[in-house]
Enzyme design. Structure first.
Site, PDB file in Angstrom:
ATOM      1  N   GLY A   1       0.847  -1.198   0.000  1.00 16.55           N
ATOM      2  CA  GLY A   1       0.000   0.000   0.000  1.00 16.55           C
ATOM      3  C   GLY A   1       0.876   1.239   0.000  1.00 16.55           C
ATOM      4  O   GLY A   1       2.076   1.171  -0.262  1.00 16.55           O
TER       5      GLY A   1
ATOM      6  N   HIS B   1     -16.047   4.979  12.142  1.00 18.31           N
ATOM      7  CA  HIS B   1     -16.347   6.074  11.225  1.00 18.31           C
ATOM      8  C   HIS B   1     -17.854   6.322  11.231  1.00 18.31           C
ATOM      9  O   HIS B   1     -18.631   5.376  11.167  1.00 18.31           O
ATOM     10  CB  HIS B   1     -15.873   5.721   9.813  1.00 18.31           C
ATOM     11  CG  HIS B   1     -15.861   6.888   8.867  1.00 18.31           C
ATOM     12  ND1 HIS B   1     -16.997   7.503   8.440  1.00 18.31           N
ATOM     13  CD2 HIS B   1     -14.831   7.556   8.290  1.00 18.31           C
ATOM     14  CE1 HIS B   1     -16.681   8.505   7.629  1.00 18.31           C
ATOM     15  NE2 HIS B   1     -15.365   8.560   7.521  1.00 18.31           N
TER      16      HIS B   1
ATOM     17  N   ARG C   1     -19.648  15.234   4.543  1.00 18.98           N
ATOM     18  CA  ARG C   1     -19.987  16.237   5.562  1.00 18.98           C
ATOM     19  C   ARG C   1     -19.088  17.457   5.427  1.00 18.98           C
ATOM     20  O   ARG C   1     -19.532  18.584   5.641  1.00 18.98           O
ATOM     21  CB  ARG C   1     -19.869  15.625   6.958  1.00 18.98           C
ATOM     22  CG  ARG C   1     -21.059  14.758   7.323  1.00 18.98           C
ATOM     23  CD  ARG C   1     -20.793  13.966   8.603  1.00 18.98           C
ATOM     24  NE  ARG C   1     -19.756  12.969   8.394  1.00 18.98           N
ATOM     25  CZ  ARG C   1     -18.739  12.747   9.217  1.00 18.98           C
ATOM     26  NH1 ARG C   1     -18.609  13.454  10.321  1.00 18.98           N
ATOM     27  NH2 ARG C   1     -17.851  11.813   8.952  1.00 18.98           N
TER      28      ARG C   1
ATOM     29  N   SER D   1      -4.854   9.890   7.895  1.00 20.05           N
ATOM     30  CA  SER D   1      -4.294   8.535   7.780  1.00 20.05           C
ATOM     31  C   SER D   1      -3.619   8.349   6.437  1.00 20.05           C
ATOM     32  O   SER D   1      -2.496   7.857   6.358  1.00 20.05           O
ATOM     33  CB  SER D   1      -5.366   7.477   7.979  1.00 20.05           C
ATOM     34  OG  SER D   1      -6.243   7.451   6.884  1.00 20.05           O
ATOM     35  N   VAL D   2      -4.304   8.746   5.368  1.00 22.35           N
ATOM     36  CA  VAL D   2      -3.670   8.567   4.069  1.00 22.35           C
ATOM     37  C   VAL D   2      -2.454   9.497   3.985  1.00 22.35           C
ATOM     38  O   VAL D   2      -1.431   9.172   3.383  1.00 22.35           O
ATOM     39  CB  VAL D   2      -4.711   8.769   2.939  1.00 22.35           C
ATOM     40  CG1 VAL D   2      -4.969  10.223   2.676  1.00 22.35           C
ATOM     41  CG2 VAL D   2      -4.291   8.069   1.674  1.00 22.35           C
TER      42      VAL D   2
END
Ligand code: SF4
Ligand code: SF4
Ligand code: FES
Lengths: 247, 656
Positions: free
Chosen positions: B14, B257, B273, B410-411
């Site tokens: 990843g 989440h 949102r 996070s990403v």
């Protein structure tokens, strides 16, 4: 919302063959599954594996239609199995075959990874810019026209699922044909102002019968692309561009 | 003996793994990436909404910088994070966004002039500056002071992953696909690589390396419903646990989440949102302002998830055959916006729910999403117990997120961690002369081979799917959003029993080569141990912090719990992990513990907090003429690889 047409019994006809097992022969096997509301082919296959045959092979990763792992032939059409609802098939019969055009790992699992990497290396699916490495990461980034960024994203949405490859008659006849996935990559990088390759350089890659001149524009690719990439327009565009290149 | 040698072995393809691999390769080291799947299919691709980096190009980000990003991250973590790491991260994130831009990510750009957006349910027009035109834009996300989340529509993770993998291909990094690391090779103090099973042939190979980096993502699949990909089973986190030496940390810090679709748990991005979408209840009523008048739908994730759950408990949920849910309403954003900026969300709604979010509300419910805890490392990414073992991304816990992670962080962490940890991995490879004890390698190969033989040969034993479902159910029912001592105690006992049972797994499909049941039989016992670490940590932590919410201990207790939970699995025969603790040092913090500003804050303060606040004030008043960088250095100096220490440029303020 998901409507429950509960209780139907689905018949899955699944291609089974494990090349790792000596003496194994390709065959179709039928499994029955009770349909649940909102059931996808992903959910059904898991149920079959857990309850009926632990050896059944297939590939799912995201189960959300975004990673491109689960391409297979579903009732004759290449598609993403994870986002295919079983309710779509009125007679409850679902035939599953592995994607053609790729090495078979076993049953419904094919090796798209090696294929895609080779395609990437062939096309050079990265920004070609000799100056790029010298750019300071501290300074403001190079500006880009907002529309261009959006247009690149349209093509960058390809998830390398292989459905367009499986649907391509030319690809089936000619193993060395680049195929629509590759064309979409070329179109993507060709459009990107950060990639400094000239049309002549692109011609080297696709200006031949294994490339864009070999395409018969029957558009199996566009019809079957789960991300709705604009194959027709882009292949036509590349063709025009390449015809114009003086060699 | 089957052995492959390399300098830098990276487990996981990843974003974190690829970026680490690129770093070591660019430093001239032989590098191999192992991946269960083709790298571009990794779960990083599912990060839709965006990556935080304080580029401050859009007008709604004016005044943003590393300091603000740092403060948001620390607050978001409920003061659980390592502030050095949060600083390293906030400083490097803008560079990461810019680097990815040179690698091809088509970041959505700022367009000068007026544009219409939805803020707090109202349409307003904002005016982007001429000088910002063509720079990387950003959207609003929960728990942030500024619009800081850089994005490409709602396919950000996908475009980032493709750019990183393409870069790895350009660098000629081999990705060995369909390979699963099933054990680390180590001698109790140093790690020498991993035993790897080929998922097609079943063959075992020893990958021997100077440095081994685990970058395999989260462990969401220990829960029945998770937004995570089906491969996010946590095996990368379990590998160090299995050594009996290396520790995991804060495993009880699990994020839910707010908006995964019901019932399948697929995520709809926080960008919904952020761009102005609202949460509504069974009556179509927007309830978040009643609970959180200031941040409303854009409170931190843990807060929104709890509020939603509270509201459903009051009977305001929408009943469905799959239990209650709430509505996410993005209809007010309009067709054009949705089709351009939230198109993955639209596709997901169409395919999985048969609805059109332009017209219809989306059924959502808080769902397991992220693992803040993981492999305990130093700020360099290196394990605190095993030399030569590193970790990066979600699987690791250098501790950037503490007890709650902000959306978009996070990403961003994956790529930033890869940049930073990759440099430290390269330093390690260059400085350490590693003698590989081949007898150790041989012994590990033999042991793993014997384990697999035992599983295949066992005729009577536990069914692996049954064990897995039992574990997942325990986690769902007893270690969820709201926790209490009684349920947690039961969870621990039940998991303890499952650990014991998982030692005698038997399978029906008795072949060594590609065999999905065998894969499960190898993984599930490790997953159950991870689950036990989560439950034990949660049971022991008698306070509420971030995503860890104890109904029987609602206060955040800095006095007794400003510490990290460590978990190791001492002996193979143990049925539960051994817990330990590591204090956070308030006297070293740049931001001493305070209130996050949600609900009514119940905090039992740490005795050092007041002292540290005073100390910082003194430093500030003793240096009236220095800029923010100098001041920061005086309050909390931290280290970072030299190449990332440069100041970040922003429009209007230059390198200020
Ligand atoms: S172009 Fe479409 S069909 Fe082809 S690989 Fe990409 S997403 Fe799949
Ligand atoms: S148009 Fe036809 S021949 Fe050309 S790539 Fe698409 S499917 Fe293949
Ligand atoms: S599993 Fe990812 S697209 Fe189907």
């Amino acid at each position: 919302m998901i409507q429950a047409k509960d209780g139907r019994t689905l018949k899955f006809h699944i291609f089974r063959y494990n090349p790792q097992l000596e003496g194994d022969e390709p065959k179709m096997v039928t499994y029955e599954v009770k349909e649940a509301p909102g059931m996808t082919v992903f959910i059904a296959l898991n149920e079959i594996r857990e309850q009926q045959d632990r050896s059944l092979q297939y590939d799912f990763v995201c189960r959300a239609g975004i990673c491109g792992s689960c391409g297979m032939i579903i009732n004759g059409k290449p598609d993403l199995a994870c986002r295919t609802l079983t309710s779509k098939f009125k007679n409850g019969e679902i035939t599953l075959l592995p994607l053609p055009g790729f090495d078979l790992i076993g049953d419904l699992s094919v090796n798209t990874g090696t294929f895609n990497r080779a395609m990437s290396e062939r096309v050079g699916t990265w920004i070609h810019d000799e100056q790029a490495a010298e750019k300071s990461l501290d300074e403001l980034e190079e500006r880009m026209d907002p529309d261009l960024a959006d247009e690149i994203y349209e093509l960058d949405r390809c998830i390398e699922c292989g459905c367009c490859i499986a649907a391509c008659a030319t690809k089936r006849m000619r193993d060395d044909f680049l195929g629509a996935m590759g064309f979409m990559k070329v179109a993507r990088f060709h459009m990107d102002s950060r990639d400094k390759r000239s049309d002549a350089a692109w011609y080297e890659i696709i200006g031949n019968d294994e490339g864009v001149f070999g395409c018969m524009t029957l558009l199996g690719c566009e019809d079957n692309c789960p991300k709705d990439l604009p194959h027709q327009t882009k292949i036509a565009f590349l063709r025009r561009k390449m015809v114009g290149v003086k060699v | 003996m089957n052995v492959i040698y390399t300098d830098s072995l990276v487990i996981g393809g990843g974003l974190a793994g690829l970026r680490t691999a690129i770093a070591t390769k660019q430093r001239g080291l032989d590098t191999i990436v192992l991946s269960l799947i083709p790298a571009k299919r990794s779960h990083s691709a599912a990060a839709q909404g965006g990556m935080q980096g304080s580029l401050a190009a859009t007008i709604k980000a004016e005044g943003d910088n590393e300091d603000v990003h740092f403060a948001d991250t620390v607050k978001g973590s409920d003061w659980g994070c390592d502030q050095d790491v949060a600083r390293m991260f906030a400083q490097t994130a803008p560079k990461a966004v810019r680097e990815l831009s040179t690698w091809g990510v088509p970041w959505t750009r700022v367009r000068k002039g007026p544009r219409s957006v939805v803020i707090n349910a109202e349409r307003v027009t904002i005016n982007e500056k001429d000088e910002a035109h063509g720079l990387i834009s950003a959207r609003d996300f929960g728990g942030t002071k500024k619009w800081r989340t850089c994005y490409t529509s709602d396919g950000t993770g996908h475009t980032m992953l493709y750019a990183a993998d393409n870069k790895a291909i350009e660098c000629g990094i081999p990705v060995h696909e369909r390979k699963e690391a099933i054990a680390l090779i180590h001698d109790g103090s140093k790690c020498y690589g991993a035993i790897v099973r080929d998922l097609i042939t079943g063959e075992l190979v020893a990958y021997v390396a100077r440095a081994t980096t685990i970058a395999t993502g989260g462990y969401g699949r220990i829960y029945s419903v998770s937004t995570n990909a089906v491969i996010s089973e946590g095996i990368g986190a379990a590998l160090p646990l299995e050594t009996g030496v290396a520790s995991l940390v804060n495993m009880e810090a699990v994020q839910f989440h707010p908006t995964a679709i019901v019932p399948v748990g697929i995520l709809t991005t926080e960008g919904c949102r952020g761009d102005g979408g609202l949460l509504k209840d069974v009556d179509g009523y927007r309830f978040m302002p009643d609970y959180e008048p200031e941040k409303k739908e854009l409170a931190s994730r843990d807060v929104v998830s709890r509020r939603m759950t509270e509201h459903m408990r009051k009977g305001k949920g929408v009943p469905s055959p799959y239990g209650d849910h709430l509505w996410l309403d993005i209809t007010l954003l309009g067709k054009e916006h949705i089709e351009k900026n939230l198109r993955e969300v639209k596709e997901i709604c169409e395919y999985f729910l048969g609805i059109d979010p332009v017209k219809d509300y989306i059924p959502v419910r808080p769902t397991q999403h992220y693992s803040m805890g993981g492999i305990r490392t130093f700020a360099t990414g290196e394990s605190r117990q095993l030399k030569g073992l590193f970790a990066a991304g979600e699987v690791s816990c250098w501790d950037m997120h503490g007890f709650n992670r902000l959306g978009g962080n996070s990403v961003a962490e994956t790529i930033v961690a890869g940049m930073i940890v990759g440099e430290y991995v390269a330093d390690y490879c260059e400085s350490e002369s590693v003698e590989i004890p081949m007898s150790v390698v041989r012994e590990f190969l033999r042991r793993e081979d014997a384990k697999i033989t035992a599983i295949i040969d066992r005729t009577n034993g536990e069914d692996v799917y049954e064990l897995k479902y039992a574990m997942q159910k325990i986690m769902m029912d007893k270690v969820g959003i709201f926790r209490n001592g009684e349920d947690l105690e039961k969870a621990v006992q039940e998991l303890e029993a499952l650990v014991a049972r998982s030692r005698s797994v038997a399978i029906q499909n008795k072949i060594r080569s590609s065999n999905p049941e065998l894969v499960e039989a190898i993984r599930v016992p490790m997953m159950i141990k991870l689950a036990a670490c989560v439950a034990c940590g949660a049971h022991a932590r008698t306070e509420s912090r971030g995503a860890h919410a104890r109904e029987d201990h609602p206060e955040r207790n800095d006095r007794d719990w400003l510490k990290r939970t460590l978990a190791i699995w001492k002996n193979e025969a143990d049925d539960l992990p051994t817990l330990g603790y590591e204090d956070l040092d308030v006297m070293k913090m740049e931001m001493p513990p305070g209130s996050r500003g949600y609900g009514k804050a119940e905090i039992i303060p740490h005795p050092d907090t007041e002292r540290r606040v005073k100390q910082i004030e003194e430093i500030q008043s003793s240096m009236p003429d220095v800029d923010r960088h100098e001041l920061q250095k005086a309050i909390m100096p931290y280290e970072l690889p030299e190449k990332y220490t440069g100041k970040n440029e922003r429009i209007g303020v230059g390198f200020e």
